[in-house]
Design an enzyme around this catalytic site. Structure first.
Site, short mmCIF file in Angstrom:
data_model
loop_
_atom_site.label_atom_id
_atom_site.label_comp_id
_atom_site.label_asym_id
_atom_site.label_seq_id
_atom_site.Cartn_x
_atom_site.Cartn_y
_atom_site.Cartn_z
N GLY A 47 0.84 -1.20 0.00
CA GLY A 47 0.00 0.00 0.00
C GLY A 47 0.87 1.24 0.00
O GLY A 47 2.05 1.19 -0.35
N GLY A 48 0.28 2.35 0.38
CA GLY A 48 1.07 3.58 0.40
C GLY A 48 0.21 4.82 0.49
O GLY A 48 -0.90 4.80 1.03
N ALA A 77 -7.74 -5.58 1.42
CA ALA A 77 -7.39 -4.75 2.58
C ALA A 77 -7.10 -3.32 2.16
O ALA A 77 -6.00 -2.82 2.33
CB ALA A 77 -6.21 -5.35 3.34
N PRO A 116 -9.02 2.97 4.10
CA PRO A 116 -8.26 4.22 3.96
C PRO A 116 -7.29 4.50 5.08
O PRO A 116 -6.34 5.24 4.90
CB PRO A 116 -9.35 5.30 3.89
CG PRO A 116 -10.60 4.65 4.39
CD PRO A 116 -10.46 3.20 4.06
N LYS A 120 -15.98 10.30 6.29
CA LYS A 120 -15.85 11.04 5.03
C LYS A 120 -14.76 10.43 4.14
O LYS A 120 -14.96 10.23 2.94
CB LYS A 120 -15.53 12.51 5.32
CG LYS A 120 -16.70 13.31 5.88
CD LYS A 120 -16.29 14.76 6.09
CE LYS A 120 -17.45 15.59 6.61
NZ LYS A 120 -17.08 17.01 6.84
N SER A 125 -4.12 -2.34 0.02
CA SER A 125 -4.36 -0.91 0.19
C SER A 125 -4.35 -0.19 -1.16
O SER A 125 -5.18 -0.45 -2.01
CB SER A 125 -3.30 -0.34 1.14
OG SER A 125 -3.57 0.99 1.45
#
Length: 423
Positions: A62-63, A117, A120, A135, A95
């Site tokens: 992810g990142g 997965a 956020p 949000k 992610s």
């Protein structure tokens, strides 16, 4: 109709594929500005060279959301088909990697990989209150649903990947229509891409890859170094070295080397930190810890400043990155040895400073005390003696004849007070 379709596919394959090239870009690691620049350069090269397609071989935990969105914008606007291939076996697209896979014109995975997965929180954002979290989550859901729908993929699973952080294997992904292909290696992927229809901004095309050649697009030395610098562990190390170097130069002006190393390290640390979600309280604690450690060398604190410095640098490392994602945190296995090494070096410097303060002077007037000289003239009580090859005016309370030895007991200006040895 089936025969016509096969014939059409064969003609297409023998046409554009003859001498055609497929660019392969390989990225492994956290999605960050380096990844975004690498994909941008790879796409520019593929388009300028007339490549038939670009394969992004991806393995990521992810990142950063900002870097991910830049990459997706480039992929969406590309007139060259982009194939995201989650590989090698054991790799993953988690992610931000889920979003990139969903945005690909063709999504593929190797056996033994997984995808999912995509909550956020794992995309790089630190602590949020309930309203803000909702949000951000809704924004991410809308974004990934749009990408999935655009490429005919499983919209409901995409939403669950964000809301519930679900993850699936490559076999489950192909059954759920999350991806398009499962390929054990690159040649198998190229074969399965042949005759596949993809939609581009300038219209639909049919891939013809049966005779295509693969062209690797390396990251390059500059981006490789920037990728290393974007590691949170390296950012912490550079900040620690930079702060200690600058402070050492301020405490010992003229040393030059600590200042040079410190300045370069701090500049590199600032670059590294700008690509990470930084908690500035952690950065200030690292600086404060370095100051405490250096003060231990010149201030008698009986080790309190050293302990405070080690504690501050440890806490600073733990708080430096404002994110719950493990891959964006400073590793404890890296943090503790770094802090203990810095503390050990400063402790050794402090011990040498204390030892030097307690040792007998060997230069200057103080270094004369205890030295043995030879009387150049009779001393009764005044005269001259030779000490260390130098002639000194001398005073002795006991008569000393010319040629006899005399021991220096004190120095008063340019006159030494002497006594016969063992007197």
């Amino acid at each position: 109709m089936v025969g016509l379709g096969i014939a059409c596919c064969l003609m297409l394959s023998l046409g554009p594929a003859h001498g055609a090239e497929i660019v392969v870009a390989t990225y492994e690691g956290v999605i960050n500005p380096v990844a975004a620049e690498y994909l941008h350069d790879a796409l520019a090269f593929a388009q300028s060279s007339g490549a038939h397609a670009l394969i992004l071989k991806l393995d990521t935990p992810g990142g950063l959301d900002t870097s991910m969105r830049l990459m997706i914008k480039d992929m969406t606007a590309s007139t060259t088909p982009v194939i995201v291939y989650v590989a090698p076996s054991g790799g993953r697209a988690a992610s931000a990697g889920v979003f990139l896979t969903m945005a690909a014109h063709v999504a593929a995975m190797a056996p033994g990989t997984n995808i999912g997965a995509a909550h956020p929180v794992a995309m790089g954002g630190g602590e949020m209150d309930g309203t803000m979290k909702e949000k951000v989550e809704n924004d991410a859901v809308a974004y990934i649903k749009s990408l999935a729908d655009q490429h005919g993929r499983n919209v409901s699973w995409a939403e669950e990947a964000v809301r519930k952080s679900v993850s699936v294997t490559e076999q489950e992904a192909i059954k759920l229509k999350i991806i398009d292909i499962v390929a054990e290696n690159m040649p198998a992927l190229v074969r399965q891409l042949n005759c596949r229809k993809v939609s581009l901004p300038n219209g639909s095309i049919t891939l013809a890859t049966d005779a295509a050649t693969l062209h690797d697009f390396p990251m390059g030395t500059r981006l490789e170094w920037l990728k290393i610098l974007s590691d949170p562990n390296i950012a912490y190390l550079l900040m620690s070295i930079g702060t200690i170097g600058i402070m050492a130069e301020l405490y010992s002006p003229g040393a030059i080397l600590p200042g040079i190393i410190g300045a370069i390290s701090l500049i590199l640390a600032f670059y590294s930190l700008q690509s990470l979600p930084v908690n500035y309280a952690g950065a200030l604690l690292i600086i404060l810890g370095a100051v405490f450690l250096l003060l231990e060398v010149s201030v008698v604190s009986y080790g309190l400043l050293a302990l405070g410095g080690v504690a501050a640098m440890t806490l600073g490392g733990l708080l430096l990155i404002k994110s719950d994602a493990p891959y964006l945190q400073v590793s404890l296995s890296f943090l503790l040895p770094t802090v203990l090494t810095a503390g050990g070096v400063i402790g050794a410097m402090a011990w040498m400073a204390v030892k030097s303060g307690r040792s007998k002077p060997v230069t200057g007037a103080e270094g004369m005390i205890g030295s043995i000289g030879i009387a150049k003239t009779d001393l009764n009580p005044r005269g001259q003696i030779t000490v260390h090859g130098e002639i000194w005016d001398a005073i002795s309370q006991h008569p000393i004849r010319q040629g006899e030895t005399a021991e220096v007991v004190s120095v008063e200006g340019l006159t030494v007070i002497v006594t016969p040895p063992h007197q």
